[in-house]
Write a protein that holds these residues in place. Sequence first.
Motif, short mmCIF file in Angstrom:
data_model
loop_
_atom_site.label_atom_id
_atom_site.label_comp_id
_atom_site.label_asym_id
_atom_site.label_seq_id
_atom_site.Cartn_x
_atom_site.Cartn_y
_atom_site.Cartn_z
N LEU A 70 0.85 -1.19 0.00
CA LEU A 70 0.00 0.00 0.00
C LEU A 70 0.88 1.23 0.00
O LEU A 70 2.03 1.19 0.42
N GLU A 130 -12.97 2.65 2.29
CA GLU A 130 -11.58 2.61 1.83
C GLU A 130 -11.50 2.47 0.31
O GLU A 130 -10.70 3.13 -0.35
N GLU A 179 -9.86 5.04 -2.18
CA GLU A 179 -8.76 4.59 -3.04
C GLU A 179 -9.01 4.92 -4.50
O GLU A 179 -8.11 5.31 -5.22
N ILE A 215 -4.93 6.94 -0.42
CA ILE A 215 -4.43 5.56 -0.37
C ILE A 215 -4.36 5.01 -1.79
O ILE A 215 -5.23 5.30 -2.61
N LYS A 216 -3.33 4.25 -2.05
CA LYS A 216 -3.19 3.59 -3.35
C LYS A 216 -2.85 2.12 -3.11
O LYS A 216 -1.90 1.80 -2.40
N TYR A 217 -3.63 1.25 -3.72
CA TYR A 217 -3.34 -0.18 -3.66
C TYR A 217 -2.25 -0.47 -4.67
O TYR A 217 -2.38 -0.14 -5.84
#
Length: 155
Positions: free
Chosen positions: A54, A111, A115, A121-123
């Motif tokens: 992540l 989330e 995202e 947040i970046k997966y």
Amino acid sequence: MRIEWWLLLSVYALSTGILFLIPKNKIRLATVAFLFKQIITFLIGLVVVELGLLEYPVRLFASINRTSFTYEYYAFPVTCAIFTVWYPHNRRIFIKLGYYITFTSILTLGEVIIEKNTDLIKYIHWEWYISWITICLSFYLTRTFCTWFFAKPED
């Protein structure tokens, strides 16, 4: 100001407001749940970020920590405190399971939306179902710890 910073401020405001839902007689339980959840998120959060699973491009304290301080150390522990305080102890197993599923699904959905639409947040090597499993497991661990911590000693 970018939308990400407004979201972070909103999360702090909402999480702080949620704290007022804790009854006075359960403040100790909420505090233990909050602090135990911080231990879990500190350890797991750092491992996940350091392994490159992540990334948190926009975050507070970016020069100190690569995890999301807002989520890992405040919003998630507050949610867990509420989860633990209002847990349906004396209900049937289906109600208890539904409680876990509802809390976990709401957090995971939030989330995923964040995202997809922001830089909070970046997966990288992560999927929504991994979040769902880890969130549910952390709720279970925290609740189990609190049950043990507040258990009456046998004489």
